[in-house]
Design an enzyme around this catalytic site. Structure first.
Site, PDB file in Angstrom:
ATOM      1  N   SER A  28       0.852  -1.186   0.000  1.00  0.00           N
ATOM      2  CA  SER A  28       0.000   0.000   0.000  1.00  0.00           C
ATOM      3  C   SER A  28       0.886   1.233   0.000  1.00  0.00           C
ATOM      4  CB  SER A  28      -0.893   0.000   1.241  1.00  0.00           C
ATOM      5  OG  SER A  28      -1.393   1.300   1.435  1.00  0.00           O
ATOM      6  N   HIS A  31      -1.284  -1.381  -4.205  1.00  0.00           N
ATOM      7  CA  HIS A  31      -2.544  -1.030  -3.537  1.00  0.00           C
ATOM      8  C   HIS A  31      -2.600   0.487  -3.338  1.00  0.00           C
ATOM      9  CE1 HIS A  31      -6.047  -2.074  -1.048  1.00  0.00           C
ATOM     10  NE2 HIS A  31      -5.631  -1.172  -0.175  1.00  0.00           N
ATOM     11  N   ASP A  64      -4.782   3.530  -1.911  1.00  0.00           N
ATOM     12  CA  ASP A  64      -5.855   3.849  -0.961  1.00  0.00           C
ATOM     13  C   ASP A  64      -6.418   5.247  -1.190  1.00  0.00           C
ATOM     14  OD1 ASP A  64      -6.074   1.534   0.816  1.00  0.00           O
ATOM     15  OD2 ASP A  64      -4.008   1.998   1.396  1.00  0.00           O
ATOM     16  N   MET A 112      -9.093   7.953   0.090  1.00  0.00           N
ATOM     17  CA  MET A 112      -9.939   8.298   1.243  1.00  0.00           C
ATOM     18  C   MET A 112     -10.464   9.723   1.086  1.00  0.00           C
ATOM     19  SD  MET A 112      -7.690   6.790   4.391  1.00  0.00           S
ATOM     20  CE  MET A 112      -6.739   5.276   4.230  1.00  0.00           C
ATOM     21  N   HIS A 137      -8.506   1.054  -3.808  1.00  0.00           N
ATOM     22  CA  HIS A 137      -9.419   0.785  -2.698  1.00  0.00           C
ATOM     23  C   HIS A 137     -10.128   2.099  -2.376  1.00  0.00           C
ATOM     24  CE1 HIS A 137      -9.616  -0.354   1.898  1.00  0.00           C
ATOM     25  NE2 HIS A 137     -10.814  -0.283   1.342  1.00  0.00           N
ATOM     26  N   MET A 145     -12.275   4.283  -0.345  1.00  0.00           N
ATOM     27  CA  MET A 145     -12.896   4.479   0.963  1.00  0.00           C
ATOM     28  C   MET A 145     -13.587   5.837   0.911  1.00  0.00           C
ATOM     29  SD  MET A 145      -9.727   2.964   3.121  1.00  0.00           S
ATOM     30  CE  MET A 145      -8.648   3.172   1.709  1.00  0.00           C
ATOM     31  N   MET A 171     -11.372  -6.325   5.176  1.00  0.00           N
ATOM     32  CA  MET A 171     -10.586  -5.426   6.033  1.00  0.00           C
ATOM     33  C   MET A 171     -10.296  -6.099   7.372  1.00  0.00           C
ATOM     34  SD  MET A 171     -10.005  -2.821   4.203  1.00  0.00           S
ATOM     35  CE  MET A 171      -9.074  -1.971   5.484  1.00  0.00           C
ATOM     36  N   ASP A 225      -6.557  -6.784   4.018  1.00  0.00           N
ATOM     37  CA  ASP A 225      -5.927  -5.473   4.152  1.00  0.00           C
ATOM     38  C   ASP A 225      -5.941  -4.987   5.600  1.00  0.00           C
ATOM     39  OD1 ASP A 225      -5.075  -2.856   3.794  1.00  0.00           O
ATOM     40  OD2 ASP A 225      -6.775  -2.239   2.560  1.00  0.00           O
ATOM     41  N   GLY A 226      -4.745  -4.790   6.154  1.00  0.00           N
ATOM     42  CA  GLY A 226      -4.625  -4.143   7.455  1.00  0.00           C
ATOM     43  C   GLY A 226      -3.862  -4.941   8.488  1.00  0.00           C
ATOM     44  N   GLY A 227      -2.730  -4.387   8.904  1.00  0.00           N
ATOM     45  CA  GLY A 227      -1.978  -4.980  10.015  1.00  0.00           C
ATOM     46  C   GLY A 227      -1.244  -6.266   9.678  1.00  0.00           C
ATOM     47  N   SER A 274       2.656  -0.465   6.197  1.00  0.00           N
ATOM     48  CA  SER A 274       3.758  -0.090   7.086  1.00  0.00           C
ATOM     49  C   SER A 274       4.831  -1.175   7.173  1.00  0.00           C
ATOM     50  CB  SER A 274       3.227   0.262   8.472  1.00  0.00           C
ATOM     51  OG  SER A 274       2.329  -0.709   8.918  1.00  0.00           O
TER      52      SER A 274
HETATM   53  C1  DX5 Z   1      -6.254   1.233   5.760  1.00  0.00           C
HETATM   54  C2  DX5 Z   1      -5.845   1.030   4.332  1.00  0.00           C
HETATM   55  C3  DX5 Z   1      -4.749   0.061   4.197  1.00  0.00           C
HETATM   56  C4  DX5 Z   1      -3.466   0.472   4.839  1.00  0.00           C
HETATM   57  C5  DX5 Z   1      -2.696  -0.762   5.211  1.00  0.00           C
HETATM   58  O1  DX5 Z   1      -7.325   2.075   5.811  1.00  0.00           O
HETATM   59  O2  DX5 Z   1      -6.931   0.570   3.575  1.00  0.00           O
HETATM   60  O3  DX5 Z   1      -4.547  -0.317   2.849  1.00  0.00           O
HETATM   61  O4  DX5 Z   1      -2.677   1.297   4.031  1.00  0.00           O
HETATM   62  O5  DX5 Z   1      -1.619  -0.399   5.990  1.00  0.00           O
HETATM   63  P1  DX5 Z   1      -0.974  -1.376   7.057  1.00  0.00           P
HETATM   64  O6  DX5 Z   1      -0.435  -2.543   6.303  1.00  0.00           O
HETATM   65  O7  DX5 Z   1       0.091  -0.531   7.678  1.00  0.00           O
HETATM   66  O8  DX5 Z   1      -2.049  -1.778   8.027  1.00  0.00           O
HETATM   67 ZN    ZN Z   2      -6.514  -0.364   1.589  1.00  0.00          ZN
END
Ligand code: DX5
Ligand code: ZN
Length: 220
Positions: A7, A32, A34, A36, A65, A67, A136, A174-176, A197
């Site tokens: 991402s 990826h 993002d 927002m 993605h 959002m 998610m 996606d996430g963590g 990250s």
């Molecule tokens: C969160 C995003 C993710 C995010 C993932 O709202 O949709 O794509 O960038 O980041 P990590 O891998 O750090 O959780």
């Molecule tokens: Zn995402």
């Protein structure tokens, strides 16, 4: 088989082109992206102009993605601007089937993103119209959050739901996600693994992508 989708939300935007080269060198095949809007999620990121520049820079699959509220207004625009995959949130769209069809008609792969608190049942009627589901494993809005542990069971149930219907729908998560949990996530049935990250936060994205591929690979 799984793919790593870094991402770019966690990338250094002053050197975005180089960051893209770095993840590609590590073996990433999906980028990826993002988007927002400060309304669906409490954060504002990047949109169409940045996507157009990124498209010129890479041949990787670009996965947007969205959002954003009312994603039906923009989804096809993202395909026209260069996205290969576009996902919209089931929570954000009251005419989901129409939006998924518009993404496909524009030539993209259509995805449905689903928040941790939303039941899988809400996907049922959309499944035949979706090329992929974006599960998610954090509440969207920010990079660097902790993987919500119940996501693993939800992932297994989604895998079953798709397999039982004999569908080809892919699962993205996606996430963590990092080298410590990627293996169980792949084993639970995810095929596209988003990592922000854990790729860019290290300062060595090429190595981090390689590490994730290594950690997620199940040797037989
Ligand atoms: C969160 C995003 C993710 C995010 C993932 O709202 O949709 O794509 O960038 O980041 P990590 O891998 O750090 O959780
Ligand atoms: Zn995402």
């Amino acid at each position: 088989m799984f793919e790593i989708a870094p991402s770019i939300l966690s990338a250094d935007f002053t050197q975005l082109g180089e960051e893209i080269d770095r993840i590609e060198a590590g073996g990433a095949t999906v980028l990826h992206f993002d988007v927002m809007d400060g309304r669906f999620v409490p954060n504002i990121t990047i949109g169409l102009p940045v996507l157009k520049s990124v498209r010129k820079r890479t041949k990787m699959t670009i996965d947007c993605h969205l959002m954003i509220v009312e994603p039906n207004r923009y989804a096809a625009e993202f395909v026209k601007a260069g996205a290969d995959m576009v996902s919209v949130h089931v929570e954000a769209d009251v005419h989901l089937q129409r939006t998924l069809t518009a993404i496909r008609e524009a030539g993209g792969k259509a995805g449905v993103a689903i928040n941790p608190g939303t039941p899988l049942a809400s996907l049922e009627e959309a499944l035949p119209f979706a090329d992929f589901i974006l599960l998610m494993s954090v509440n969207p809005g920010f990079g660097g959050q902790k993987f919500i542990p119940t996501s693993l069971d939800k992932l297994r149930r989604l895998r079953r739901m798709i397999d039982e219907r004999g569908l080809e729908t892919k699962i993205e998560i996606d996430g963590g996600i990092d080298a410590g949990n990627i293996k169980e996530i792949v084993e639970a049935g995810a095929e596209i693994i988003v990592a922000g990250s854990s790729v860019f936060g290290s300062g060595t994205p090429t190595e981090s992508v390689k590490e994730l591929i290594d950690a997620g690979t199940v040797w037989i």
